[in-house]
Design an enzyme around this catalytic site. Sequence first.
Site, short mmCIF file in Angstrom:
data_model
loop_
_atom_site.label_atom_id
_atom_site.label_comp_id
_atom_site.label_asym_id
_atom_site.label_seq_id
_atom_site.Cartn_x
_atom_site.Cartn_y
_atom_site.Cartn_z
N GLU A 1 50.64 93.40 -44.78
CA GLU A 1 51.82 92.83 -44.11
C GLU A 1 52.66 91.94 -45.02
OE1 GLU A 1 51.19 91.17 -40.26
OE2 GLU A 1 50.27 93.00 -39.48
N GLU B 1 45.91 98.48 -38.33
CA GLU B 1 45.59 97.45 -37.33
C GLU B 1 46.27 97.79 -36.02
OE1 GLU B 1 46.43 93.32 -38.26
OE2 GLU B 1 45.65 93.57 -40.30
C1 FCB Z 1 48.19 90.76 -38.03
C2 FCB Z 1 47.38 90.23 -39.18
C3 FCB Z 1 45.93 89.98 -38.84
C4 FCB Z 1 45.78 89.38 -37.46
C5 FCB Z 1 46.54 90.16 -36.43
C6 FCB Z 1 46.42 89.63 -35.03
O1 FCB Z 1 49.53 90.49 -38.23
O2 FCB Z 1 47.43 91.14 -40.27
O3 FCB Z 1 45.38 89.19 -39.85
O4 FCB Z 1 46.15 88.06 -37.48
O5 FCB Z 1 47.90 90.20 -36.79
#
Ligand code: FCB
Length: 484
Positions: free
Chosen positions: A201, A390
């Site tokens: 990110e 994610e």
């Molecule tokens: C993302 C992050 C991760 C976690 C999730 C909820 O943006 O990469 O570390 O905090 O959100």
Amino acid sequence: MSSSAHPTRRSLLAAAAIAPLIVPEVAAQSGTAAPAGDLSFPKGFRWGTATSAYQVEGATTADGRGPSIWDSFCREPGRIRDGSNGEVSVDHYHRYKEDVALMKALGVSTYRFSIAWPRLFPEGRGAPNPKGLAFYDRLVDELLANGIMPFATLYHWDLPQALQDRGGWESRDTAQAFADYAGFVASKLGDRVSHFFTLNEMRTFIELGYGNGSFAPGLVLPKARLYQARHHAVLGHGLAVQAVRANGRGNIKVGMAENIMTALPAVETLKNIHAAELATREMNAAYLTVMLEGRYTDAYLAAAGADAPRFTADELRTISTPVDFVGINVYAPGAYVEASDAAPGYTAIPLPRSYPHMESRWLTFGPDTLYWAPRQVARLWGVKDIYITENGTSAADQPAADGKVYDIDRVMFLRQYLAQLRRATSEGVPVRGYFVWSLLDNFEWLEGYSIRFGLHYVDYLTLKRTPKLSASFYKKVIARNALV
Ligand code: FCB
């Protein structure tokens, strides 16, 4: 969306010509579509969970680890909601065997974790710290012994403080130091780790860390310096892709794990679908778009004006070094759009106050984001291998009287998002795997321990882990390779 995201008519046409449409009919002809009523995912689909070093490891001073910007940031009064930090967290550093056992019980075939740069290079560069590396050796070996493929993220926000003291991502040297560290990791773990993610990110750690100051290192930079920091992050990615390939053995695959900002069609008409693609390309101009196209969009540079980043043609080639896959973190819709006859070809509709959200206010509930995001990545940039690095949700988890955690809202969230992911794979969108954030409750950055994202509940006094209802849901999905 701000006016800074407006492309010119010419760039709109160019964008429109980028890649062929993936349509269900095509997928059916090529044999990739699932029969009607079938809720299964493609054969060989990789199921996993994800964590990151600072959020789970604890042991921040053990075995020669150096300080990171998050250690420093957490010490600043008022930064973290509950005044906490990652010093102990869930003590994964010492309990990794127990955590691998949790993964094995879930049945995952992959685990996405991150390597703490300051464990390996306490000063960010220079002499490596063998004791730090030894932890990841142990973890990787434990995963492999349990039949779980390790997918390693090289940077999940824990920049060595020593590098921040010399400018952090504002300095081009940080991009080079990152590549050197990435090459070192590949040379040491590349015999057992086949998949590497460069930076997690970029958008988040740059915009929040250097733009609005809410994340470490807490800076609010003037625009020109912010644009330059963005440029150095994507440059670091490109240099690291090259370094991993140059130093790893065998068939190493490398890509990014970026939180794509996704524009969704307000209503699914062909015109709106096309408009949403144009919007997504512009909204990711500083990150995915430049990494996958090797150029900043005209609109991005025009909006930046005198603040635009300084870069060379050679740097753009480095930034867009071909990747083996694209990893995207997908949580909430970035925008809804409608087609417009006026430039830039779309108008954005802000989310109304009543738009539903999960326990975290930012986590608006838009399951179809997990359909459109990978579909747009495939269509805009012709990407052939996509991972959802994610996806998951916070929930107000509370153990019930029987000690169990009935997180039905998390089950609902995962089921709805996975249904949309399945819609994508059934149309032939090349998604190869999916990682739930997160394996277990952990240190959630600004929220400290007040917000839980895990499939396993952690009692922060005893550090006992308990599978939640969502863990049993996910286990069934994995066992059947199908939505349940
Ligand atoms: C993302 C992050 C991760 C976690 C999730 C909820 O943006 O990469 O570390 O905090 O959100």
